[in-house]
Write a protein that holds these residues in place. Structure first.
Motif, PDB file in Angstrom:
ATOM      1  N   TYR A 168      37.168  65.987  77.538  1.00 37.85           N
ATOM      2  CA  TYR A 168      36.304  66.968  76.881  1.00 37.85           C
ATOM      3  C   TYR A 168      37.025  67.574  75.690  1.00 37.85           C
ATOM      4  O   TYR A 168      38.235  67.455  75.544  1.00 37.85           O
ATOM      5  CB  TYR A 168      35.837  68.051  77.857  1.00 37.85           C
ATOM      6  CG  TYR A 168      36.944  68.842  78.512  1.00 37.85           C
ATOM      7  CD1 TYR A 168      37.395  70.029  77.943  1.00 37.85           C
ATOM      8  CD2 TYR A 168      37.522  68.419  79.699  1.00 37.85           C
ATOM      9  CE1 TYR A 168      38.409  70.762  78.547  1.00 37.85           C
ATOM     10  CE2 TYR A 168      38.523  69.145  80.314  1.00 37.85           C
ATOM     11  CZ  TYR A 168      38.960  70.314  79.725  1.00 37.85           C
ATOM     12  OH  TYR A 168      39.961  71.046  80.323  1.00 37.85           O
ATOM     13  N   SER A 217      39.213  66.540  85.517  1.00 41.67           N
ATOM     14  CA  SER A 217      37.992  66.061  84.882  1.00 41.67           C
ATOM     15  C   SER A 217      38.101  64.572  84.572  1.00 41.67           C
ATOM     16  O   SER A 217      39.007  64.148  83.855  1.00 41.67           O
ATOM     17  CB  SER A 217      37.710  66.828  83.585  1.00 41.67           C
ATOM     18  OG  SER A 217      36.522  66.351  82.987  1.00 41.67           O
ATOM     19  N   ARG A 259      37.156  70.640  85.364  1.00 44.49           N
ATOM     20  CA  ARG A 259      37.950  71.091  84.209  1.00 44.49           C
ATOM     21  C   ARG A 259      38.988  72.109  84.633  1.00 44.49           C
ATOM     22  O   ARG A 259      40.151  72.029  84.231  1.00 44.49           O
ATOM     23  CB  ARG A 259      37.046  71.690  83.131  1.00 44.49           C
ATOM     24  CG  ARG A 259      36.227  70.686  82.370  1.00 44.49           C
ATOM     25  CD  ARG A 259      35.582  71.293  81.134  1.00 44.49           C
ATOM     26  NE  ARG A 259      34.887  72.544  81.376  1.00 44.49           N
ATOM     27  CZ  ARG A 259      33.603  72.650  81.685  1.00 44.49           C
ATOM     28  NH1 ARG A 259      32.848  71.566  81.807  1.00 44.49           N
ATOM     29  NH2 ARG A 259      33.047  73.835  81.884  1.00 44.49           N
TER      30      ARG A 259
END
Length: 65
Positions: A40, A36, A31
Protein backbone atom coordinates in the motif's frame (compact mmCIF):
# COMPACT_ATOMS: atom_id res chain seq x y z
CA UNK A 1 5.39 11.03 -14.21
CA UNK A 2 1.81 9.65 -14.08
CA UNK A 3 1.03 6.59 -16.12
CA UNK A 4 -2.00 6.39 -18.37
CA UNK A 5 -2.25 2.67 -17.60
CA UNK A 6 -5.45 2.10 -15.62
CA UNK A 7 -3.75 -0.69 -13.64
CA UNK A 8 -1.73 1.98 -11.82
CA UNK A 9 -4.78 3.77 -10.46
CA UNK A 10 -4.74 4.32 -6.72
CA UNK A 11 -7.68 2.71 -4.94
CA UNK A 12 -9.07 3.48 -1.51
CA UNK A 13 -9.29 0.77 1.15
CA UNK A 14 -13.09 0.85 0.69
CA UNK A 15 -12.72 0.14 -3.03
CA UNK A 16 -10.27 -2.72 -2.43
CA UNK A 17 -12.40 -4.26 0.33
CA UNK A 18 -15.49 -4.06 -1.87
CA UNK A 19 -13.65 -5.60 -4.83
CA UNK A 20 -12.22 -8.46 -2.74
CA UNK A 21 -15.47 -8.82 -0.76
CA UNK A 22 -13.71 -8.43 2.59
CA UNK A 23 -14.07 -5.89 5.37
CA UNK A 24 -12.08 -2.69 5.50
CA UNK A 25 -11.25 -3.63 9.09
CA UNK A 26 -9.39 -6.70 7.83
CA UNK A 27 -7.23 -4.51 5.59
CA UNK A 28 -6.59 -2.09 8.47
CA UNK A 29 -5.68 -4.92 10.85
CA UNK A 30 -3.20 -6.36 8.37
CA UNK A 31 -1.59 -2.94 7.89
CA UNK A 32 -1.32 -2.31 11.64
CA UNK A 33 0.22 -5.76 12.24
CA UNK A 34 2.63 -5.32 9.35
CA UNK A 35 1.23 -8.40 7.60
CA UNK A 36 -0.56 -6.74 4.68
CA UNK A 37 -0.35 -9.13 1.71
CA UNK A 38 -1.03 -6.22 -0.63
CA UNK A 39 1.52 -3.39 -0.77
CA UNK A 40 0.00 0.00 0.00
CA UNK A 41 0.92 3.64 -0.43
CA UNK A 42 0.63 6.23 2.30
CA UNK A 43 -0.39 9.59 0.81
CA UNK A 44 -0.35 12.05 3.70
CA UNK A 45 -2.61 10.41 6.26
CA UNK A 46 -4.48 8.39 3.64
CA UNK A 47 -3.90 4.82 2.50
CA UNK A 48 -4.11 3.85 -1.15
CA UNK A 49 -3.50 0.60 -3.03
CA UNK A 50 -2.20 0.38 -6.59
CA UNK A 51 -4.70 -1.45 -8.75
CA UNK A 52 -1.84 -3.45 -10.30
CA UNK A 53 -0.84 -4.69 -6.81
CA UNK A 54 -4.40 -5.81 -6.10
CA UNK A 55 -4.45 -7.73 -9.39
CA UNK A 56 -1.03 -9.27 -8.61
CA UNK A 57 -2.38 -10.38 -5.20
CA UNK A 58 -5.31 -12.10 -6.91
CA UNK A 59 -3.11 -13.73 -9.56
CA UNK A 60 -0.70 -15.07 -6.92
CA UNK A 61 -3.58 -16.78 -5.15
CA UNK A 62 -5.31 -18.20 -8.20
CA UNK A 63 -5.51 -21.99 -8.11
CA UNK A 64 -5.86 -23.98 -11.31
CA UNK A 65 -7.21 -27.34 -10.25
Amino acid sequence: MPSNDQHDQLLTPDQVADYLQIGTGHLANCRSRGTSPIPYVRVGNRIRYRQSDVHAYIEARTVNA
